[in-house]
Write a protein that holds these residues in place. Structure first.
Motif, short mmCIF file in Angstrom:
data_model
loop_
_atom_site.label_atom_id
_atom_site.label_comp_id
_atom_site.label_asym_id
_atom_site.label_seq_id
_atom_site.Cartn_x
_atom_site.Cartn_y
_atom_site.Cartn_z
N PHE A 1 -50.43 0.82 41.83
CA PHE A 1 -49.90 2.03 42.11
C PHE A 1 -51.19 3.21 42.09
N ASP B 1 -56.25 3.16 42.76
CA ASP B 1 -55.37 2.11 42.48
C ASP B 1 -56.48 0.91 42.08
N SER C 1 -46.62 5.60 42.01
CA SER C 1 -47.99 6.28 42.63
C SER C 1 -48.02 7.94 42.32
#
Length: 606
Positions: free
Chosen positions: A226, A221, A248
């Protein structure tokens, strides 16, 4: 008479007689699929021939659940894992084609986990804590003699991710907090290289090597809310982005011959799977696929078939196979109990509400079928964790309660995964406080709906969610009318000091997220409901597995005894053959029936 009044009510036995499936593996020749099913009441291994779709039971346990892992690369022997009564000390077992079984990891206190086959298919890699019960070492076991050889001795709390196809590298991952981790490469010459020096909270999670062993694929990230997928050239250390989505990416893996890259996206409470042809860059489109979430994706060795499970909020997992050449989708199972009409089930919606500080909180909402003018009782469900997430999956307990008139709001309070790193860390060192306020605002959201009875709202949850139930009842005793605690933490001091030995690598991570019971004991006690049990003045039911290694039975014993002193209704159910979760059908039937009876008495009909 309205249509709703004709909807049938079902017993918990009917809901639990819906078959539950876990895990998928295709045979070496792509003609058979292996999976676990609880159709006997306990999970056993089954195989199904793709040409006829008939299930064949191949293990026959009546006690400890069996979860198949993989077929052998060149024959129909298979590996499975099992523990003793839910103690989580999983062993790896071999079952041959005559049904003979051998425990390949027989240490008394050993915990083992399969990692993958070697490129030449003559051995497999697995992790085990038999040398030091605190840490998982990496082993390779050849399949001629089944003699293990240690590959990497883990003395510093690493998590083992992947072994390169040429066996030269092992990708390692180390967490410092729940929001900050690093990745390393261990070489077979004994060298250890740190690949992700950085400042601040950034996740680096290795997931796969490419076919040449020159590239390491990883999730990060970095400079983003995400997780997304990148890869690093291990020779030049050059980095490139492979895939980035609006949410994500939580998993990535290659098919056996690297023709396909599979990755999963956590999209606002729903898992989406993408399968990319690495030669063309195009994504596989599966025709005629029903709405739902795909899991346990596997691709055959010849890369002509894809097998997976598919479920939705109102449909349990079913096993599918997709033929990539013929573009043909086949469903091999029909797991919903035929006595249940799917139209009587509830389709969940993803909703959002504002919390006390205007932070938007996501939730999964199950609205029961109601008659006109009917007011429903409701429950706020809190997921496990810390850091878990409720998703749009099939949940027999939710469907059972909704079928009998209960609305359920599964709150993804701050601190839940899936909504970005800022949301995830927003409850650190504030558990039982700000996340509890989110649950209370979830109750207020329910109360704002004109068909919900605002005076009949309870709270329910398991594990960390069970702690939140107890926290609500102890710290905010007038907010919820009843509590349903399913193996929840009552005393963080005990739980954090007695975490399973094999969690040693994650001990500091938990301490930094919840609190250090040695250095911050006053704070830890301040968020432990047991020490405030005298405040609990509403009915409580507690369910617990006697063999639970995460939340010890003493946690539930003591909160039950303490609340009994308050002269409020308390029920307590212990399953002697379960751990952290109830895998046996008869136990689920007993437990879920008890929950409904308790709710009917103390919430619905009061």
């Amino acid at each position: 008479m309205t249509k709703e009044t004709k909807r049938q009510k079902y017993t918990i036995e009917q809901f639990e007689n819906t078959e539950s499936l876990i895990g998928v593996a295709l045979s070496h020749d792509g003609t058979s699929v292996l999976y676990a099913s609880d159709r006997t009441g306990v999970y056993n291994a089954y195989s199904t021939q793709l040409n006829n779709g008939q299930p064949n039971q191949i293990t026959y346990t009546t006690t400890n659940s069996i979860f198949p892992i993989t077929y052998f690369p060149k024959d129909n022997r298979f590996l499975y894992q099992s523990d003793e009564g839910g103690n989580e000390l999983t062993h790896i077992y071999l079952q041959d084609e005559t049904g003979q079984v051998k425990d390949l990891t027989p240490g008394v206190k050993e915990k083992a986990g399969f990692l993958g086959w070697s490129k030449n298919d003559n051995s497999f890699f697995y992790e085990s804590n038999k040398r030091d019960e605190r840490f998982m070492d990496l082993y390779e076991m050849d399949i001629e003699t089944f003699t293990p050889q240690i590959v990497f001795k883990n003395q510093d709390g690493f998590q083992i991710s992947e072994v390169s196809p040429n066996k030269q590298y092992v990708a390692l991952h180390k967490s410092f907090t729940a929001n900050n981790s690093d990745m390393y490469i261990y070489s077979n010459d004994g060298g250890l290289e740190h690949l992700s020096p950085h400042e601040g909270d950034v996740q680096y999670i290795p997931v796969a090597f490419d076919q040449t062993s020159n590239y390491l694929y990883y999730l990060t990230d970095e400079e983003n809310e995400f997780l997304y997928l990148k890869r690093m050239n291990l020779m030049t250390k050059s980095i490139e982005t492979v895939a980035i989505e609006d949410w994500s990416i939580i998993m990535a893996q290659f098919s056996k011959n690297y023709q396909y890259l599979i990755y999963a996206i956590n999209n606002n409470g729903k898992v989406e799977i993408k399968i990319m042809n690495t030669k063309t860059g195009h994504f596989v489109e599966i025709d005629n696929l029903k709405e739902g979430q795909i899991s346990d994706v596997t691709i055959s060795h010849n890369e002509e078939k894809i097998a997976f499970l598919l479920n939705s909020s109102n449909a349990p997992d079913n096993l599918y196979v997709y033929d990539l050449n013929q573009k043909k989708l086949t469903c091999l199972t029909d797991t919903l109990n035929p006595e249940i009409n799917r139209d009587d089930l509830v389709k969940a919606d993803i909703v959002h509400f504002s919390s006390f500080d205007d932070l938007t909180i996501p939730a999964i909402y199950y609205k029961p079928h109601l008659n006109e003018g009917e007011k429903a009782p409701a429950l706020v469900w809190v997921h496990g964790g810390p850091g878990g997430q409720s998703m749009v999956n099939y949940n027999p307990l939710f469907q059972y309660l909704a079928n009998h008139g209960y609305a359920i709001l599964a709150v993804n309070n701050r601190g839940s995964t899936g909504y970005g790193k800022t949301f995830f860390k927003a409850a650190d060192k504030k558990h039982g406080e700000v996340d509890l306020e989110d649950c209370i605002e979830g109750k207020n959201y329910l109360a704002s709906l004109d068909y919900i009875d605002e005076d009949r709202i309870g709270i329910i949850g398991g594990s960390y969610g069970g702690f939140m139930v107890l926290a609500a009842m102890a710290f905010k005793p007038n907010e919820f009318e009843v509590g349903v605690d399913i193996f929840g933490v009552s005393n963080w001091e005990r739980t954090l000091k007695s975490i399973p030995s094999w969690w040693e690598a994650m001990r500091d991570v938990l301490y930094k997220k919840i609190g250090d019971p040695y250095e911050e004991n006053d704070y830890i006690r301040s968020i432990s409901p047991l020490f405030y049990a005298e405040n609990i003045n509403k009915p409580l039911i507690v369910l617990q597995g006697a063999n639970d290694p995460r939340v010890l039975k003493e946690e539930s014993d003591e909160i039950v005894e303490s609340v009994k002193k308050n002269n409020v209704p308390v029920e307590y159910i212990v399953f002697d053959d379960e751990g952290h979760g109830f895998t046996k059908r008869q136990n689920r039937i007993k437990g879920y029936q008890a929950i409904k009876d308790f709710l009917d008495q103390h919430l619905k009909d009061r």
